[in-house]
Write an enzyme that holds these catalytic residues in place. Structure first.
Site, PDB file in Angstrom:
ATOM      1  N   TYR A 106       0.853  -1.193   0.000  1.00 50.19           N
ATOM      2  CA  TYR A 106       0.000   0.000   0.000  1.00 50.19           C
ATOM      3  C   TYR A 106       0.883   1.234   0.000  1.00 50.19           C
ATOM      4  O   TYR A 106       1.826   1.334   0.799  1.00 50.19           O
ATOM      5  CB  TYR A 106      -0.903   0.008   1.239  1.00 50.19           C
ATOM      6  CG  TYR A 106      -1.803   1.227   1.329  1.00 50.19           C
ATOM      7  CD1 TYR A 106      -2.849   1.416   0.418  1.00 50.19           C
ATOM      8  CD2 TYR A 106      -1.605   2.192   2.317  1.00 50.19           C
ATOM      9  CE1 TYR A 106      -3.673   2.531   0.493  1.00 50.19           C
ATOM     10  CE2 TYR A 106      -2.440   3.311   2.403  1.00 50.19           C
ATOM     11  CZ  TYR A 106      -3.473   3.474   1.483  1.00 50.19           C
ATOM     12  OH  TYR A 106      -4.285   4.582   1.562  1.00 50.19           O
TER      13      TYR A 106
ATOM     14  N   ASP B 207       9.316   3.191   0.046  1.00 47.19           N
ATOM     15  CA  ASP B 207       8.222   3.820   0.784  1.00 47.19           C
ATOM     16  C   ASP B 207       8.393   3.434   2.249  1.00 47.19           C
ATOM     17  O   ASP B 207       7.985   2.357   2.686  1.00 47.19           O
ATOM     18  CB  ASP B 207       6.874   3.349   0.228  1.00 47.19           C
ATOM     19  CG  ASP B 207       5.704   4.013   0.951  1.00 47.19           C
ATOM     20  OD1 ASP B 207       5.953   4.732   1.942  1.00 47.19           O
ATOM     21  OD2 ASP B 207       4.555   3.811   0.513  1.00 47.19           O
TER      22      ASP B 207
ATOM     23  N   LYS C 140       3.891   9.221   8.977  1.00 46.22           N
ATOM     24  CA  LYS C 140       3.648   8.608  10.290  1.00 46.22           C
ATOM     25  C   LYS C 140       4.577   9.156  11.389  1.00 46.22           C
ATOM     26  O   LYS C 140       4.339  10.256  11.872  1.00 46.22           O
ATOM     27  CB  LYS C 140       3.670   7.088  10.157  1.00 46.22           C
ATOM     28  CG  LYS C 140       2.538   6.647   9.187  1.00 46.22           C
ATOM     29  CD  LYS C 140       2.195   5.181   9.195  1.00 46.22           C
ATOM     30  CE  LYS C 140       0.905   4.993   8.387  1.00 46.22           C
ATOM     31  NZ  LYS C 140       1.014   4.151   7.217  1.00 46.22           N
TER      32      LYS C 140
HETATM   33  C1  LIG Z   1       0.365   4.700   5.826  1.00 45.56           C
HETATM   34  C2  LIG Z   1       1.118   4.484   4.587  1.00 45.56           C
HETATM   35  C3  LIG Z   1       0.954   5.314   3.458  1.00 45.56           C
HETATM   36  C4  LIG Z   1      -0.103   6.388   3.390  1.00 45.56           C
HETATM   37  O1  LIG Z   1       0.105   7.389   4.308  1.00 45.56           O
HETATM   38  P1  LIG Z   1      -1.133   8.362   4.673  1.00 45.56           P
HETATM   39  O2  LIG Z   1      -0.532   9.359   5.620  1.00 45.56           O
HETATM   40  O3  LIG Z   1      -2.179   7.512   5.262  1.00 45.56           O
HETATM   41  O4  LIG Z   1      -1.560   9.005   3.388  1.00 45.56           O
HETATM   42  C5  LIG Z   1       1.770   5.117   2.368  1.00 45.56           C
HETATM   43  N1  LIG Z   1       2.697   4.152   2.365  1.00 45.56           N
HETATM   44  C6  LIG Z   1       2.881   3.327   3.417  1.00 45.56           C
HETATM   45  C7  LIG Z   1       3.944   2.287   3.369  1.00 45.56           C
HETATM   46  C8  LIG Z   1       2.093   3.458   4.558  1.00 45.56           C
HETATM   47  O5  LIG Z   1       2.258   2.618   5.580  1.00 45.56           O
END
Ligand SMILES: *Cc1c(COP(=O)(O)O)cnc(C)c1O
Length: 426
Positions: A144, A239, A267
């Site tokens: 994701y 990511d 995060k």
């Molecule tokens: C949480 C997450 C996202 C999205 O971040 P948001 O702040 O919810 O838009 C993208 N990539 C990874 C790996 C994530 O864990």
């Protein structure tokens, strides 16, 4: 456990917000039942509106690595807030957080702050396309990367067919430039490079997959993937929105001692406030506006309140260096849960890296999305609700990571193990 007030609020919320929530996984659809409305949080615990207290292993889906309402973070935020909450002009806190991030993450030479992980990924992919002059990207099945149109993609029907939309409202044309590969399976990436030579701008990956539940990379996979990409002139985007400052101070890339070209963060770097960032090699990042032709902007980007929460959080992590301890605590927890399952002859597979873990209800090793999908989600739901009733709040889905924070005590861990032993599912 009484949850009358939560239920009442949820009924009201459903009338004026889709599904009663502002982000789908909060609605408990993966495990059934109604979500809890949270009144307050402190350290490793959540208190709901009915006054029930829970040991929290979600930590707002990762950001709360220090625990909730850390006094130093609160103090920093309050101090900043008094001076103004947004300027739409540069402030020193942005520079301080940028310096902290660049020092921590070896591959990040320059960084741009945004407001969410989704935005960070969109920026990173745009600059990767701008840099390479190529259109296509590769992502892994089950990973994701936020909710941008071209990332809400599922695998096509064949190994080299391009992805198809995984959400209504996403035109098929928008996902045509996204190809899907399979985690821990280098050949699935090689095939795509052969099929689309000189067309792939970047491969984006979670270096430790967290959004299909925790699935670590096999030994050598990340190294081989990076050299494969570079051989074909494609960039590598880690990511690290979840793993950044979570698996080590410098993220997964420091843990495995490897360097992507670009990295996305989110995060933890917001310390509980909405922040994202993308950064990497200077020659790539210098393409971003106003210096270069790749446009990206944000009214609230670099917001001083969010910057100060992030900065204080990172400073505490740098000074305390809690990563070994977090790993040990998490190991103790998952071992206890494994033993509980074992003693009642249940087969579960627990994947853990540092303070991230997922309990998969399957007897197979979980090494990619396909094996994760073999898990018995009904059993996970049962286990989740049993623990919730005992005051323990795990990730409300089989396919998510749970997190241990610095605020979790030995007592919390023992209580969780004890409850697992009694869980009827085991
Ligand atoms: C949480 C997450 C996202 C999205 O971040 P948001 O702040 O919810 O838009 C993208 N990539 C990874 C790996 C994530 O864990």
């Amino acid at each position: 456990m009484k949850t009358k007030k939560s239920q009442r609020l949820f009924e009201q919320a459903k009338k004026i917000m889709p599904g009663g929530v502002n982000s789908p996984v909060r609605a408990f659809k993966g495990i059934g039942g109604n979500p809890l409305f949270i009144q307050s949080a402190k350290g490793a615990s959540l208190t709901d509106v009915d006054g029930n207290k829970y040991i929290d292993y979600v930590g707002s889906w990762g950001p709360m690595i220090l625990g909730h309402t850390h006094p130093q973070v609160l103090k920093a935020v309050q101090k900043t807030l008094k001076k103004g909450s947004s300027f739409g002009a540069p402030c020193e806190l942005e520079l301080l957080l940028a310096e902290e991030v660049c020092r921590a993450v070896p591959s990040i030479e320059k960084v741009r702050f945004v407001n969410s992980g989704t935005e960070a990924v969109m920026g990173a992919i745009r600059v990767a396309r701008g840099f390479t002059g190529r259109k296509k990207i590769i992502k892994f099945d089950g990973a994701y990367h936020g909710h941008a149109d071209y990332l809400l993609v599922k695998a096509g029907s064949g190994a080299t067919t391009l992805g198809t939309p995984d959400s209504a409202g996403v035109p098929v044309e928008f996902t045509e430039q996204t190809a899907i590969a399979f985690w821990n399976h280098l050949a699935s990436v090689e095939v795509l490079f052969r099929e689309y030579p000189d067309e792939i701008a970047a491969v984006i990956l979670e270096p430790v997959m967290g959004n299909m539940g925790v699935i670590p990379p096999k030994k050598g996979f990340l190294e081989d993937l990076i050299s494969l990409c570079h051989q074909h002139g494609a960039l590598v985007i880690f990511d690290e929105v979840m793993t950044g400052f979570r698996l080590s101070y410098g993220g997964a890339q420091s843990l495995y001692k490897i360097k992507p070209d670009l990295t996305t963060l989110g995060k933890i770097i917001g310390g509980g406030f909405p922040v994202g960032a993308y950064g990497g090699r200077e020659d790539i990042m210098d393409l971003v506006a106003p210096l270069g032709p790749v446009y990206q902007a944000g009214t609230l980007s670099g917001n001083p309140v969010a910057m100060s929460a992030g900065l204080e959080t990172l400073k505490i992590l740098r000074k305390k260096n809690p990563y070994k301890l977090l790993e040990k605590t998490t190991q103790k927890l998952v071992k206890g849960i494994q033993q509980a399952a074992h003693s009642s002859k249940r087969n579960i597979t627990v994947n853990q890296v540092g303070s991230m873990f997922t309990i998969f209800f399957t007897d197979q090793a979980v090494t990619n999305a396909e094996t994760a999908r073999q898990s018995d989600t009904a059993q996970y739901a049962h286990f989740f609700h049993y623990l919730l009733n005992q005051g323990i709040y795990l990730a409300p889905s089989q396919f998510e990571a749970s997190f241990v924070s610095m605020a979790h005590t030995e007592k919390d861990i023992q209580k969780t193990i004890h409850a697992s032993r009694k869980a009827t599912i085991f």
